[in-house]
Enzyme design. Structure first.
Site, PDB file in Angstrom:
ATOM      1  N   CYS A 127       9.752  -2.834   6.876  1.00 28.66           N
ATOM      2  CA  CYS A 127      10.907  -2.891   5.976  1.00 28.66           C
ATOM      3  C   CYS A 127      11.629  -4.193   6.301  1.00 28.66           C
ATOM      4  CB  CYS A 127      11.878  -1.744   6.248  1.00 28.66           C
ATOM      5  SG  CYS A 127      11.128  -0.123   6.066  1.00 28.66           S
TER       6      CYS A 127
ATOM      7  N   LYS B 139      -3.763  -7.908  -7.826  1.00 27.67           N
ATOM      8  CA  LYS B 139      -3.707  -7.142  -6.579  1.00 27.67           C
ATOM      9  C   LYS B 139      -3.999  -5.670  -6.819  1.00 27.67           C
ATOM     10  CE  LYS B 139      -2.991  -6.542  -2.222  1.00 27.67           C
ATOM     11  NZ  LYS B 139      -4.186  -6.862  -1.406  1.00 27.67           N
TER      12      LYS B 139
ATOM     13  N   ARG C 159       8.528  -7.526   2.387  1.00 29.07           N
ATOM     14  CA  ARG C 159       8.342  -6.537   3.461  1.00 29.07           C
ATOM     15  C   ARG C 159       8.395  -5.100   2.923  1.00 29.07           C
ATOM     16  NH1 ARG C 159       8.888  -8.797   8.419  1.00 29.07           N
ATOM     17  NH2 ARG C 159       9.344  -6.778   9.346  1.00 29.07           N
TER      18      ARG C 159
ATOM     19  N   GLU D 264     -18.553  -6.920   2.884  1.00 28.00           N
ATOM     20  CA  GLU D 264     -17.143  -7.301   2.812  1.00 28.00           C
ATOM     21  C   GLU D 264     -16.990  -8.820   2.953  1.00 28.00           C
ATOM     22  OE1 GLU D 264     -14.566  -6.255   1.729  1.00 28.00           O
ATOM     23  OE2 GLU D 264     -12.916  -7.282   2.708  1.00 28.00           O
TER      24      GLU D 264
ATOM     25  N   TRP E  72      10.017  -0.124   2.876  1.00 31.78           N
ATOM     26  CA  TRP E  72       8.614   0.184   2.637  1.00 31.78           C
ATOM     27  C   TRP E  72       8.432   1.568   3.241  1.00 31.78           C
ATOM     28  CZ3 TRP E  72       3.952   0.597   5.576  1.00 31.78           C
ATOM     29  CH2 TRP E  72       2.799   0.608   4.775  1.00 31.78           C
TER      30      TRP E  72
ATOM     31  N   LYS F 246     -15.342 -11.261   0.080  1.00 33.11           N
ATOM     32  CA  LYS F 246     -14.179 -12.106   0.386  1.00 33.11           C
ATOM     33  C   LYS F 246     -14.468 -13.549   0.004  1.00 33.11           C
ATOM     34  CE  LYS F 246     -11.783  -9.940   0.991  1.00 33.11           C
ATOM     35  NZ  LYS F 246     -11.252  -8.607   1.069  1.00 33.11           N
TER      36      LYS F 246
ATOM     37  N   GLU G 187     -14.493 -13.987  -3.794  1.00 28.04           N
ATOM     38  CA  GLU G 187     -13.195 -13.733  -4.399  1.00 28.04           C
ATOM     39  C   GLU G 187     -12.246 -14.928  -4.306  1.00 28.04           C
ATOM     40  OE1 GLU G 187     -11.195 -10.515  -2.399  1.00 28.04           O
ATOM     41  OE2 GLU G 187      -9.888 -10.109  -4.109  1.00 28.04           O
TER      42      GLU G 187
ATOM     43  N   ASN H 189      14.031  -0.805  10.800  1.00 25.80           N
ATOM     44  CA  ASN H 189      12.646  -1.144  10.464  1.00 25.80           C
ATOM     45  C   ASN H 189      11.797  -0.674  11.626  1.00 25.80           C
ATOM     46  OD1 ASN H 189      10.207  -2.401   9.786  1.00 25.80           O
ATOM     47  ND2 ASN H 189      10.819  -4.304  10.782  1.00 25.80           N
ATOM     48  N   GLY H 190      10.779   0.149  11.351  1.00 22.06           N
ATOM     49  CA  GLY H 190       9.916   0.649  12.422  1.00 22.06           C
ATOM     50  C   GLY H 190       9.719   2.143  12.275  1.00 22.06           C
TER      51      GLY H 190
ATOM     52  N   HIS I  77     -38.183  -8.213   0.321  1.00 15.36           N
ATOM     53  CA  HIS I  77     -38.658  -7.509  -0.874  1.00 15.36           C
ATOM     54  C   HIS I  77     -38.224  -8.218  -2.150  1.00 15.36           C
ATOM     55  CE1 HIS I  77     -40.284  -4.312   1.548  1.00 15.36           C
ATOM     56  NE2 HIS I  77     -39.151  -4.288   2.239  1.00 15.36           N
TER      57      HIS I  77
HETATM   58  O1  M6R Z   1      -5.870  -0.890  -3.943  1.00 14.66           O
HETATM   59  P1  M6R Z   1      -7.317  -0.611  -3.797  1.00 14.66           P
HETATM   60  O2  M6R Z   1      -7.754  -0.518  -2.372  1.00 14.66           O
HETATM   61  O3  M6R Z   1      -7.734   0.628  -4.556  1.00 14.66           O
HETATM   62  O4  M6R Z   1      -8.041  -1.821  -4.467  1.00 14.66           O
HETATM   63  C1  M6R Z   1      -9.427  -1.832  -4.611  1.00 14.66           C
HETATM   64  C2  M6R Z   1      -9.950  -3.219  -4.949  1.00 14.66           C
HETATM   65  O5  M6R Z   1      -9.429  -3.657  -6.165  1.00 14.66           O
HETATM   66  C3  M6R Z   1      -9.593  -4.237  -3.860  1.00 14.66           C
HETATM   67  O6  M6R Z   1     -10.025  -3.814  -2.604  1.00 14.66           O
HETATM   68  C4  M6R Z   1     -10.231  -5.598  -4.158  1.00 14.66           C
HETATM   69  O7  M6R Z   1     -11.613  -5.502  -4.064  1.00 14.66           O
HETATM   70  C5  M6R Z   1      -9.667  -6.656  -3.210  1.00 14.66           C
HETATM   71  N1  M6R Z   1      -8.977  -7.659  -3.956  1.00 14.66           N
HETATM   72  C6  M6R Z   1     -10.710  -7.322  -2.380  1.00 14.66           C
HETATM   73  O8  M6R Z   1     -10.153  -8.253  -1.516  1.00 14.66           O
END
Ligand code: M6R
Length: 610
Positions: free
Chosen positions: A2, A605, A27, A483, A75, A487, A490, A101-102, A506
């Site tokens: 927070c 996001k 935050r 992953e 938060w 990344k 993306e 906060n905490g 294969h």
């Molecule tokens: O909020 P969520 O975890 O449900 O989001 C899922 C994906 O949209 C999210 O993880 C996306 O793949 C990220 N931007 C990857 O870095």
């Protein structure tokens, strides 16, 4: 996580507090509130939702006058986002007003104790106990009372405190959660982070862990929590306001990568018994006998959360021997999955709002299947609609590329796997104390893994003009490769593919040509020789191989072009550590290519559309 801010001086406190909170909204923004000394009393205004709602409440004729106050942007952790749970909080007499906060870990015990003495609680928060405790333990002196209360509360906290008994004074206390004091001329400030006060002063004290500050308009004194004076150096802020918001990091993503040791620690807090033998998950309230009856688990998620699920699948299967399917939500929801009353659905979602994941959750609930959500956002749709929730305590994740959410999802899944094995008295239950001891070491090991940043940055500078990359690994290393590959795609916009190392031959081996980058994750002991053979296959085609492997692994050095060494960890838990260099690699590749790291093209996001 927070944000707190406090002011004492000669300006109108409302303006300073609202400005400070606007710089701390990163935050958390579940609710906001301010409390201001006004004509001998304290006036309190708070509102659920974003700061704009609060600003509207105190606009025009409703403005609060006064030159001393505290404010908070929340938060949510304990208690959903609501007006009642918004800070500041007070005791029943309104004698003490606080922001926090905490997490106060022993708040339940304190709450029971204070309720028995006649205190009435108006919120579901852990914070409110502190206001009541201050009133209950009032000695006639604010400083002494705060010291006494600090001895009774356990956990992490940054507190801003003021009392009607001693107007003209503000106290700030720091244990683990960040807190700074801004030093002005005839005015002083407290804040969770520097940007909140940068408009007014560049001179700050950064409070140490276990330190408190007593502020009046003209003076700031600091003490340890035994009440002994401490000496502080004034730190002069030289960053710009926008850089300061990111804690001095160039991008939120880099800041969030570096927050992982703290986020992992927070996610573990309170979930391992004091003797280190068992997982404690008070938040899961299953009917008696349900744990034994589960005969199949479906993990459903998207993107990075799905990748965390791929690790979770292996962890749960290994410890409980329950078959687990892990599937992307957009596929799962349309394929009429076969479920029964003994199926458990786990949805993983950082935001708790992803449309496909929520559709899968709702579909499962319609079929009468129990749903457990692993999410980072209290009050999100997933948290409200699932039967049970495990919160990851990563704190708000701003960058579109998910980093600390992923590692805290992994922690939650490991804890859940161990907890379920424990509940079912599964064959591998004897391994649990060892796994829990390994989990407790992860914050420190994550910190060590972050030390790879300079070498990865140097590597990225020479490498980022490439257009393709492959990530390979076996078992959990394959899940981490997925992953790492996502990344990189993306945020650097390089084409990347993750392959189970044994599957390359294969078909995909046809794409391995001279100098093509192959990133190999090699941490699984029982699969080590097999992965090494696959690395040799790509080396034979003159690929450039970068390995992420344990420090002291001499064998790997002979077989690859470059090694990123990570600290040794129980291979079962290695994804939490091995992913860190891959996050850094994507980050630096994106920077070198001049991309908008935190807001990559075409993405959002929170994906609330199908
Ligand atoms: O909020 P969520 O975890 O449900 O989001 C899922 C994906 O949209 C999210 O993880 C996306 O793949 C990220 N931007 C990857 O870095």
């Amino acid at each position: 996580m927070c944000g707190i801010v406090g002011y004492i001086g000669n300006k109108q406190a409302q303006d300073v507090l609202l400005h400070g909170l606007s710089k701390l909204e990163y935050r958390g923004y579940d609710s906001a509130g301010i409390a201001i000394f006004d004509n001998g009393g304290v006036e309190l205004k708070k509102s659920v939702g974003r700061l704009a709602n609060l600003a509207e409440l105190v606009d025009g004729p409703d403005r609060i006058h006064g030159s001393q106050g505290i404010g908070h942007t929340r938060w949510a952790t304990h208690g959903r986002p609501s007006d009642a749970n918004a800070h500041p909080h007070q005791d029943n007499q309104g004698n003490f007003t606080i922001v926090h906060n905490g997490i106060i870990e022993n708040y339940m015990q304190l709450r029971d104790e204070l309720t028995a003495k006649g205190h009435t609680f108006l919120s579901e928060t852990d914070t409110e106990v502190v206001a009541h405790l201050l009133d209950d333990m009032w000695t006639g002196d604010l400083f002494d009372t705060v010291l006494a209360v600090a001895k009774r509360i356990h956990g992490a906290y940054a507190l801003g405190i003021m009392t009607k008994h001693e107007p003209g004074k503000l106290i700030a206390v720091r244990k683990q959660s960040p807190l700074i004091v801004g030093l002005g001329e005839g005015e002083n400030f407290i804040a969770s982070d520097i940007p909140a006060i940068l408009e007014y002063t560049r001179n700050v004290y950064i409070l140490d862990d276990g330190e408190m500050a007593v502020l009046t308009a003209d003076k700031v004194e600091t003490f340890d929590l035994e009440g002994n004076p401490t000496t502080k150096e004034v730190y002069e802020v030289t960053w710009s306001a926008s850089a300061a918001e990111k804690g001095g990091y160039e991008h939120f993503m880099l800041k969030e990568i570096h927050e992982q040791p703290r986020a992992i620690r927070d996610t573990l807090t309170g979930r391992i018994s004091e003797d280190g033998q068992k997982v404690v998950f008070d938040e899961i309230a299953w009917p008696a006998g349900y744990a034994e009856k589960i005969d199949r688990i479906h993990i459903v998620a998207c993107g990075t959360s799905w990748h965390a699920g791929m690790v979770g699948k292996q962890a749960i299967e290994r410890l409980t021997r329950i078959p687990v399917d892990c599937e992307v939500a957009s596929e799962y929801r349309y394929r009429e999955p076969i479920v029964s009353e003994n199926t458990l659905i786990i949805v993983i979602t950082q935001s708790g709002e992803t449309a496909d994941t929520m559709a899968a959750l709702r579909e499962a609930k319609e079929q009468g299947v129990r749903v457990l959500a692993i999410t980072n956002v209290v009050g999100s749709s997933a948290a409200r609609e699932a039967d049970d929730v495990i919160f990851t305590w990563a704190g708000p994740e701003i960058s579109v590329a998910s980093t600390k959410a992923y590692t805290t999802q992994l922690i939650s899944l490991y804890l859940f796997a161990a907890w379920l094995a424990q509940e079912r008295n599964a064959a591998h239950v004897s391994e649990i104390p060892n796994i829990l001891s390994g989990l407790k070491q992860l914050p420190e090991l994550a910190d060590m893994a972050l030390q790879t940043a300079p070498s990865i940055e140097a590597f990225a500078k020479n490498w980022a003009e490439k257009e393709h990359a492959f990530f390979i690994g076996r078992g959990m290393d394959y899940a981490v490769s997925m992953e790492g590959s996502l990344k990189l795609k993306e945020i650097s916009y390089m084409h990347a593919e993750a392959y189970a190392a044994g599957e390359l031959k294969h078909g995909t081996l046809a794409l391995i040509v001279e100098d093509i980058p192959v990133i190999a994750v090699v941490t699984q002991e029982q699969l080590y020789d097999k992965t090494l053979s696959n690395i040799k296959e790509v080396k034979a085609r003159d690929a450039f191989v970068l390995a992420v492997a344990f420090e002291g692994d001499e064998e790997i050095k002979k077989s690859v072009d470059q090694v990123i060494a990570i600290p040794r960890v129980n291979p079962f838990l290695s994804p939490v550590i091995s992913v860190i260099p891959l996050q850094l690699l994507a980050y630096y590749a994106s920077v070198v290519r001049g991309n908008d790291v935190d807001n990559p093209r075409n993405l959002a996001k929170s994906v609330t559309v199908e």
